[in-house]
Write a protein that holds these residues in place. Structure first.
Motif, PDB file in Angstrom:
ATOM      1  N   GLY A 135       0.970  -1.412   0.169  1.00 22.63           N
ATOM      2  CA  GLY A 135       0.187  -0.037  -0.071  1.00 22.63           C
ATOM      3  C   GLY A 135       0.871   1.263  -0.067  1.00 22.63           C
ATOM      4  N   GLN A 136       0.278   2.258  -0.301  1.00 27.52           N
ATOM      5  CA  GLN A 136       0.961   3.536  -0.575  1.00 27.52           C
ATOM      6  C   GLN A 136       1.630   3.763   1.044  1.00 27.52           C
ATOM      7  OE1 GLN A 136       1.813   5.425  -2.671  1.00 27.52           O
ATOM      8  NE2 GLN A 136       0.243   5.420  -4.308  1.00 27.52           N
ATOM      9  N   ASP A 137       0.961   3.387   2.006  1.00 27.27           N
ATOM     10  CA  ASP A 137       1.309   3.852   3.414  1.00 27.27           C
ATOM     11  C   ASP A 137       2.378   2.888   4.056  1.00 27.27           C
ATOM     12  OD1 ASP A 137      -0.735   2.138   3.548  1.00 27.27           O
ATOM     13  OD2 ASP A 137      -1.884   3.282   5.116  1.00 27.27           O
ATOM     14  N   THR A 138       2.798   1.788   3.363  1.00 24.75           N
ATOM     15  CA  THR A 138       3.434   0.567   3.906  1.00 24.75           C
ATOM     16  C   THR A 138       4.706   1.237   4.674  1.00 24.75           C
ATOM     17  OG1 THR A 138       2.763  -0.932   2.193  1.00 24.75           O
ATOM     18  CG2 THR A 138       4.909  -1.218   3.304  1.00 24.75           C
ATOM     19  N   ARG A 139       4.965   0.665   5.659  1.00 29.43           N
ATOM     20  CA  ARG A 139       6.300   1.012   6.467  1.00 29.43           C
ATOM     21  C   ARG A 139       6.927  -0.401   6.907  1.00 29.43           C
ATOM     22  NH1 ARG A 139       7.452   6.247   5.280  1.00 29.43           N
ATOM     23  NH2 ARG A 139       9.073   6.066   7.000  1.00 29.43           N
ATOM     24  N   PHE A 140       8.202  -0.595   6.924  1.00 28.82           N
ATOM     25  CA  PHE A 140       8.660  -1.759   7.255  1.00 28.82           C
ATOM     26  C   PHE A 140      10.090  -1.478   7.656  1.00 28.82           C
ATOM     27  CE2 PHE A 140       9.395  -1.130   2.977  1.00 28.82           C
ATOM     28  CZ  PHE A 140      10.654  -1.570   2.505  1.00 28.82           C
ATOM     29  N   GLY A 141      10.669  -2.656   8.552  1.00 26.12           N
ATOM     30  CA  GLY A 141      12.110  -2.342   9.068  1.00 26.12           C
ATOM     31  C   GLY A 141      12.198  -1.679  10.023  1.00 26.12           C
ATOM     32  N   ARG A 142      13.295  -1.651  10.717  1.00 23.73           N
ATOM     33  CA  ARG A 142      13.939  -1.124  12.152  1.00 23.73           C
ATOM     34  C   ARG A 142      13.222   0.367  12.000  1.00 23.73           C
ATOM     35  NH1 ARG A 142      19.776  -0.821  13.092  1.00 23.73           N
ATOM     36  NH2 ARG A 142      19.404  -3.367  12.896  1.00 23.73           N
ATOM     37  N   GLY A 143      12.475   0.784  13.131  1.00 18.68           N
ATOM     38  CA  GLY A 143      12.017   2.387  13.141  1.00 18.68           C
ATOM     39  C   GLY A 143      11.014   2.437  11.943  1.00 18.68           C
ATOM     40  N   ASN A 144      10.407   1.495  11.219  1.00 16.82           N
ATOM     41  CA  ASN A 144       9.607   1.769  10.118  1.00 16.82           C
ATOM     42  C   ASN A 144      10.340   2.583   9.140  1.00 16.82           C
ATOM     43  OD1 ASN A 144       7.323   0.411  10.726  1.00 16.82           O
ATOM     44  ND2 ASN A 144       6.385   1.857  12.116  1.00 16.82           N
ATOM     45  N   ALA A 145      11.437   2.332   9.000  1.00 19.06           N
ATOM     46  CA  ALA A 145      12.298   3.418   7.953  1.00 19.06           C
ATOM     47  C   ALA A 145      12.055   3.002   6.600  1.00 19.06           C
ATOM     48  CB  ALA A 145      13.620   2.906   8.219  1.00 19.06           C
ATOM     49  N   GLY A 146      11.445   1.740   6.501  1.00 12.97           N
ATOM     50  CA  GLY A 146      11.365   1.430   4.753  1.00 12.97           C
ATOM     51  C   GLY A 146       9.875   2.097   4.261  1.00 12.97           C
ATOM     52  N   ASP A 147       9.623   2.314   3.047  1.00 17.26           N
ATOM     53  CA  ASP A 147       8.610   2.949   2.666  1.00 17.26           C
ATOM     54  C   ASP A 147       8.385   2.360   1.180  1.00 17.26           C
ATOM     55  OD1 ASP A 147      10.199   4.160   1.111  1.00 17.26           O
ATOM     56  OD2 ASP A 147       9.594   6.301   2.123  1.00 17.26           O
ATOM     57  N   VAL A 148       7.301   3.002   0.502  1.00 17.59           N
ATOM     58  CA  VAL A 148       7.284   2.194  -0.991  1.00 17.59           C
ATOM     59  C   VAL A 148       8.382   2.497  -1.743  1.00 17.59           C
ATOM     60  CG1 VAL A 148       5.906   2.814  -2.981  1.00 17.59           C
ATOM     61  CG2 VAL A 148       4.697   2.655  -0.619  1.00 17.59           C
ATOM     62  N   GLU A 149       9.218   3.613  -1.481  1.00 15.77           N
ATOM     63  CA  GLU A 149      10.425   3.803  -2.447  1.00 15.77           C
ATOM     64  C   GLU A 149      11.611   3.043  -2.184  1.00 15.77           C
ATOM     65  OE1 GLU A 149      10.564   5.619  -5.114  1.00 15.77           O
ATOM     66  OE2 GLU A 149       8.383   5.928  -4.912  1.00 15.77           O
ATOM     67  N   THR A 150      11.553   2.591  -0.915  1.00 15.78           N
ATOM     68  CA  THR A 150      12.658   1.730  -0.477  1.00 15.78           C
ATOM     69  C   THR A 150      12.374   0.285  -0.847  1.00 15.78           C
ATOM     70  OG1 THR A 150      12.666   2.840   1.621  1.00 15.78           O
ATOM     71  CG2 THR A 150      13.686   0.960   1.889  1.00 15.78           C
ATOM     72  N   MET A 151      11.052  -0.125  -0.834  1.00 18.43           N
ATOM     73  CA  MET A 151      10.778  -1.405  -1.653  1.00 18.43           C
ATOM     74  C   MET A 151      10.945  -1.514  -2.996  1.00 18.43           C
ATOM     75  SD  MET A 151       9.586  -4.443  -0.546  1.00 18.43           S
ATOM     76  CE  MET A 151       8.400  -4.228   0.992  1.00 18.43           C
ATOM     77  N   ARG A 152      10.776  -0.419  -3.757  1.00 18.58           N
ATOM     78  CA  ARG A 152      11.053  -0.283  -5.293  1.00 18.58           C
ATOM     79  C   ARG A 152      12.395  -0.356  -5.486  1.00 18.58           C
ATOM     80  NH1 ARG A 152       6.722   4.189  -6.187  1.00 18.58           N
ATOM     81  NH2 ARG A 152       4.922   3.077  -7.195  1.00 18.58           N
ATOM     82  N   LEU A 154      14.802  -1.783  -3.443  1.00 19.47           N
ATOM     83  CA  LEU A 154      15.182  -3.165  -2.954  1.00 19.47           C
ATOM     84  C   LEU A 154      14.613  -4.288  -4.196  1.00 19.47           C
ATOM     85  CD1 LEU A 154      14.653  -3.307   0.824  1.00 19.47           C
ATOM     86  CD2 LEU A 154      16.843  -3.202  -0.348  1.00 19.47           C
ATOM     87  N   GLY A 155      13.627  -3.962  -4.917  1.00 17.93           N
ATOM     88  CA  GLY A 155      13.042  -4.704  -5.945  1.00 17.93           C
ATOM     89  C   GLY A 155      13.889  -4.692  -7.016  1.00 17.93           C
ATOM     90  N   ARG A 156      14.360  -3.636  -7.664  1.00 21.36           N
ATOM     91  CA  ARG A 156      15.524  -3.358  -8.520  1.00 21.36           C
ATOM     92  C   ARG A 156      16.721  -4.113  -8.207  1.00 21.36           C
ATOM     93  NH1 ARG A 156      12.922   1.909  -9.210  1.00 21.36           N
ATOM     94  NH2 ARG A 156      14.030   2.706  -7.455  1.00 21.36           N
ATOM     95  N   LYS A 157      17.152  -3.976  -6.897  1.00 21.56           N
ATOM     96  CA  LYS A 157      18.252  -4.620  -6.502  1.00 21.56           C
ATOM     97  C   LYS A 157      18.332  -6.094  -6.486  1.00 21.56           C
ATOM     98  CE  LYS A 157      21.855  -4.385  -2.807  1.00 21.56           C
ATOM     99  NZ  LYS A 157      22.147  -3.881  -1.600  1.00 21.56           N
TER     100      LYS A 157
END
Length: 340
Positions: A135-152, A154-157
């Protein structure tokens, strides 16, 4: 494919309770993650679309969820009120057509993973994700540091696609966004009809039938007293609902009743007439008087709220009110309000 091979049948959802349970042969998958409390129509819209996409691409559709709820771990003094317990959540996830669900035990150690560590361990290596739906408001990782752009990023990586949920599929016809918060508001107000519309099914309580004080038996309304183990307690009062024995456990007399829905007038709250101070959840099965369902696991599906808990001043007045409650319950449940 069969479960004996460690993979999944297309007819049923496989549940894994740890990453170690996930078969190494799994994949490619399309994965989404969330708490999915209530599995309301917004969740269902996203999940059924994801399942359809998975079928089209030849992928396996997986939901990743958490138990206990993260807020209960980070703030144990103020745990969230959950609409559904884990078992009901899993059953409702399965109804969307998912192939599998990974239930992650949420701990403070788990929460210390960086966003990248979480993605690599769970999505890439564990679930073999070819596509991740967020979702647009997805947060993940320590301290909720990850967001949609982070996931994108990591997806490319790591070689997986990222799809962001279209807000349109999460909005009701009224224009309000489907949400667990909305469901809680409706349950707190006693608007079970509207809650049913948002959930796509009746709100359910689960628990064990325990011995009460036998007052109902003495006034002609023997009730099943429920020790609730799952499901949000809604506004106190009298409800029309359905009582179902889920598991007879060691009660042989209850085995013939398993999976049979019984009309029930439900009392939820404090019995002021007799000075009751404890919260009670009691169900009077209209057409099954005399049944023995002690120590069984049951479900209560609540259909409609009738009135608040009141002090009637006497057992005679209480009995007359219960007579009216039973008549009303039968009318409600016989008029097609039980379709969910």
């Amino acid at each position: 494919m069969t479960r004996d091979q460690g993979t999944m049948t297309p007819q049923a959802m496989t549940t894994w309770r740890s990453l170690a349970d996930v078969p190494t042969s799994l994949g490619p998958t399309i994965v989404t993650l969330g708490n999915f409390d209530g599995v309301h129509l917004g969740h269902q819209a996203v999940l059924t679309r994801m399942v359809a996409d998975a079928r089209e691409r030849g992928q396996v559709a997986i939901a990743m969820t958490f138990d206990p709820h993260p807020k209960a771990v980070h703030d144990p003094a103020h745990p969230p009120v959950l609409i559904t317990g884990t078992q009901d959540k899993l059953e409702r996830l399965e109804a969307t057509g998912l192939d599998g669900a990974l239930v992650v035990r949420y701990t403070l150690d788990f929460a210390q993973q960086t966003a990248e560590e979480f993605v690599v361990r769970y999505l890439v290596e564990g679930l073999h994700a070819a596509t991740v739906v967020v979702g647009q408001d997805t947060r993940f990782g320590r301290g909720n540091a990850g967001d949609v752009e982070t996931m994108r990023d990591l997806g490319r990586k790591y070689g997986f696609a990222v799809e962001v949920i279209d807000d349109a599929c999460a909005v009701s016809q009224s224009g309000r966004r489907w949400s667990s918060t909305w469901v809680r508001e409706l349950l707190e107000s006693g608007d079970l009809r509207a809650a049913t519309d948002v959930l796509g099914r009746h709100h359910r309580l689960r628990g064990t039938v325990i011995h009460g004080d036998a007052l109902g038996r003495t006034i002609g309304f023997p009730t099943a007293n429920l020790d609730v183990s799952a499901g949000m307690i809604p506004r106190h009062g009298v409800y029309a609902g359905w009582l179902t024995v889920i598991d007879a456990c060691d009660n042989a007399l209850a085995k013939p009743l398993v999976d049979t829905r019984m009309m029930a007038a439900v009392s939820l709250g404090h019995n002021y007439t007799v000075g009751g101070s404890d919260l009670r959840v009691e169900a009077f099965a209209l057409d099954a008087v005399g049944i023995d369902i002690y120590d069984t696991q049951v479900a209560l599906d609540l259909v409609q709220w009738r009135r608040p808990m009141l002090d009637f001043g006497s057992l005679e007045a209480l009995t007359a009110a219960l007579d009216e409650d039973v008549t009303w319950t039968r009318q409600v449940l016989s008029q097609g309000h039980d379709s969910c």
